[in-house]
Design an enzyme around this catalytic site. Structure first.
Site, PDB file in Angstrom:
ATOM      1  N   GLU A  92       0.788  -1.231   0.000  1.00  0.00           N
ATOM      2  CA  GLU A  92       0.000   0.000   0.000  1.00  0.00           C
ATOM      3  C   GLU A  92       0.825   1.288   0.000  1.00  0.00           C
ATOM      4  OE1 GLU A  92      -2.920  -0.091   3.124  1.00  0.00           O
ATOM      5  OE2 GLU A  92      -4.054  -1.683   2.166  1.00  0.00           O
ATOM      6  N   GLU A 107      -5.540  -8.622   1.108  1.00  0.00           N
ATOM      7  CA  GLU A 107      -6.231  -8.260   2.356  1.00  0.00           C
ATOM      8  C   GLU A 107      -7.699  -8.007   2.057  1.00  0.00           C
ATOM      9  OE1 GLU A 107      -4.667  -4.962   4.684  1.00  0.00           O
ATOM     10  OE2 GLU A 107      -2.616  -5.641   4.307  1.00  0.00           O
TER      11      GLU A 107
END
Ligand code: BGP
Length: 468
Positions: A163, A373
């Site tokens: 991320e 995720e």
């Protein structure tokens, strides 16, 4: 329909959020060790000094994961354990810990899926400019090579970065993650470019080692949808997707930056210092990526910005709930009356997940995808000593169902990792926001217990999702 035999069903974690042992066995200090201790930065001053003590209890944790039947465990390596000052000496104790962790997974047939960088940067590098400095790029490439050489005989799935938009955005625009800098777009874009360069160089090096595994990157997957068909809102949504998706996915998957953003960066003097050699390596590495990892929690509902007052952002404003203007003031995200939200204000939208995957396929073709995720942050009810996290079961079930549709439509998804394997530290929300299949009792010696969701997930894995 069942998930294919080679579709990995697993769960994830990250070093700072689970390990603890922050200053043991030669580990260097990380930027999060320092940042989390600045008053007001985290929820009630929580930090990862102990976290859930995975460093000492990994054997017990992996055993529980095996009981759940996880096929794969996604975890990250703490860079400061491997190279304490970032680019100097290697710490043998750090190598030993991850060797043990990997071997423990393999003992149970659990596939280790390893993230090299899930935000805990050696503090020494942070103090030398962090991700805005090219020294950090060289240091990362060195660190990645140390890991490939030490663990690559057994680890065949590598994620370079987790991320980038979050650690760069919160680090240089919102000031909510280290180094805590606010409103500095120039630094923000420089940091992102340095990360893409580091990623590309690591991919090139990994491929030249011929270890015959796969390597990719994990991005936030938060597709933006316009709240209505007003052309101004649609244009604002296009802008959001260009800045939040294309800026991150294009350099990795297409080998170049999106023109729409580059043009505006030039106009605003936000262009990073990028050399010919860096742009070339970004280009040459792109086709060598084996997959992209997607972290999906929620979509964004977008409209043009009508907030003209620039207010100082609080920690809560940076925890992912809608209601904020973009850093450049072009659009804002909104909470909508007809949508469903978690206790922390994150939208629950399996349909946004599927729609987003379709958009991704349209833009990037058949690239292999892992959902690295996805999960529900909640405060889990305990009844008669059982953790009855029914809302989590519902959340994961609905998202797995959306994935089944995606796979049936020919979207190339090859695995799913629930966030998270066990309860852990939420960066800005402390231990209160639970995600795990395994409960950790903070009032009772960090004792572990499999939740209802863990028993449910075991069945899903056994049946390969047939009954979802
Ligand atoms: C992702 C991070 C994870 C995790 C998750 C949940 O952005 O990669 O590390 O923290 O979000 O976030 P939160 O803990 O804020 O609910």
């Amino acid at each position: 329909m069942k998930f294919a035999k080679d579709f990995l069903l697993g769960a994830a974690s990250a070093s700072y959020q689970v390990e603890g042992a922050w200053n043991e066995d030669g580990k260097g200090i990380s930027n999060w060790d320092v940042f989390s201790k600045i008053p007001g930065k985290t929820f009630e001053g929580t930090n990862g000094d102990v976290a859930v003590d995975h460093y000492h209890r990994y054997k017990e944790d992996i055993k529980l994961m095996a009981e759940i039947g996880l096929e794969s465990y996604r975890f990250s390596i703490a860079w400061p354990r491997i190279i304490p000052d970032g680019d100097g000496e290697i710490n043998p104790k750090g190598i030993e810990f991850y060797n043990n962790l990997i071997d423990e997974c393999l003992k149970y047939g659990i596939v280790p899926f390893v993230t090299l960088y899930h935000w805990d940067l050696p503090q020494n590098l942070e103090e030398c400019g962090g991700w805005t400095s090219k020294r950090t790029v060289d240091a990362f490439v060195k660190y990645a090579n140390v890991c490939f050489e030490a663990f690559g005989d057994r680890v065949k799935h590598w994620i370079t970065f987790n991320e980038t938009i979050v650690f760069c955005g919160l680090g240089y625009l919102a000031g909510a993650h280290p180094p805590g800098i606010k409103n500095d777009p120039k630094k923000y874009f420089q940091a992102t470019h340095n990360v893409f360069t580091a990623h590309a160089r690591a991919v090139e090096d990994y491929k030249s080692l011929r270890q015959f595994g796969e390597i990719g990157i994990t991005h936030v997957f938060s597709p933006a949808f316009s709240i209505d068909d007003n052309p101004e809102n649609e244009q604002a949504t296009y802008h959001a997707n260009q800045y939040n998706t294309a800026w991150y996915y294009d350099p990795v998957l297409k080998g170049q930056y999106p023109e729409y953003v580059v043009k505006q960066l030039i106009e605003k003097d936000w262009t990073p210092d990028w050399t010919e050699a860096e742009l070339n390596v970004i280009k040459s590495a792109a086709p060598k990526n084996d997959f992209v990892g997607l972290n999906y929690y929620q979509p964004q509902r977008v409209m043009k910005n009508d907030v003209f007052e620039v207010k100082e952002k609080s920690r809560e404003d940076s925890t992912g709930a809608p209601g904020n203007a973009s850093f450049d003031g072009v659009y804002k995200t909104v909470k909508m009356d007809d949508k469903v939200y978690t206790k922390w204000g994150w939208e629950i939208s399996p349909s946004g997940f599927l729609e987003g995957l379709r958009m991704l396929k349209a833009d990037y073709g058949d690239i292999k995808i892992y959902i690295t995720e996805n999960g529900l942050g909640d405060e889990d009810p305990i009844i008669d000593d059982e953790i009855v996290d029914v809302p989590r079961i519902k959340y994961i079930e609905e998202h797995l169902r959306a994935l089944k549709y995606a796979v049936a439509e020919g979207i190339n998804v090859k695995g799913y990792y629930a966030w998270s394997a066990m309860d852990l530290l939420s960066w800005l929300n402390g231990y209160k926001k639970q995600y795990g299949f395994i409960y950790v009792d903070h009032k009772n010696n960090l004792n572990r217990k499999i939740k209802l969701s863990g028993h449910w997930y075991k069945k899903v894995i056994e049946e390969r999702g047939e009954n979802i």
